[in-house]
Scaffold this motif. Structure first.
Motif: not given
Length: 209
Positions: A55-60
């Motif tokens: 899974g990914g995640a938003p910045l920052p």
């Protein structure tokens, strides 16, 4: 009758290599002129399976944001930052360039390099750095891979494109060495060098020690 590249005139081969654009990371020009063995672990194929479940995640990026961090040929691994953004139990899966990669070619032009330069990027040094950052190294595999340069044009284009091998390389500055290497390839066959690669599979512990 087609003349093999190695037996063409030095000036023609060099002029052809100098005219080829070096922008981007396309190595298709080397087809039939240079070869490099690939690591047995097939990093891209192994990576695709891992990415499917990540899974990914938003910045920052927050602490523990990722269950998978990947990298292919980083200039300098950022172990502390990798450990910070990995979730507990998360994995760092990467292919690194190893020590003294293609140094047969480097030292042909620059002469013997000091041991400190030859040892840079040593997998055991990187293992120690990863463990110091709090990661557990699950697997670390290293390979030395055969490369062949079939004509002097391939050498010139490689050094123009991979600029850190022989810093400041120009045909004019190294013409005597290039001419000598051209004769050597014509007489003896391809110039052989070896790239080095290692595969890192490291994990952030599920619980703090």
């Amino acid at each position: 009758m087609t003349v093999p590249p190695a037996h063409r005139a030095f000036e023609d081969l060099v002029a052809e290599a100098v005219a080829v654009p070096t922008e981007g990371w396309d190595f298709s020009w080397f087809e039939g002129r240079a070869t490099e063995e690939r690591p047995s672990w097939r990093y891209a194929r192994s990576l695709s399976g891992r990415l499917a479940g990540a899974g990914g995640a938003p910045l920052p990026f927050a602490d523990g944001a990722f269950d998978l961090v990947v990298s292919r040929h980083p200039v300098r691994p950022h172990w502390a930052e990798t450990a910070r953004v990995l979730a507990p139990g998360g994995t760092y899966f990467a292919q690194h360039v190893g020590p003294a990669s293609v140094f047969e070619l480097v030292e042909y032009f620059l002469g013997p390099q000091p041991e400190s330069v030859r040892r840079a990027r040593h997998p055991e040094d990187e293992r120690a750095a990863a463990e110091a950052a709090g990661l557990e190294v699950v697997e670390l595999r290293a390979q030395r891979l055969r490369m062949e340069f079939h004509d002097i044009g391939a050498v010139v284009h490689f050094l123009r494109k991979v600029v850190w091998m022989v810093p400041g390389f120009t045909v004019e500055a190294y013409e005597p060495r290039l001419r000598a290497l051209h004769r050597r390839i014509a007489d003896e066959g391809p110039f052989v060098a070896h790239s080095t690669r290692h595969l890192f599979d490291a994990r952030k512990p599920s619980t703090a020690p």
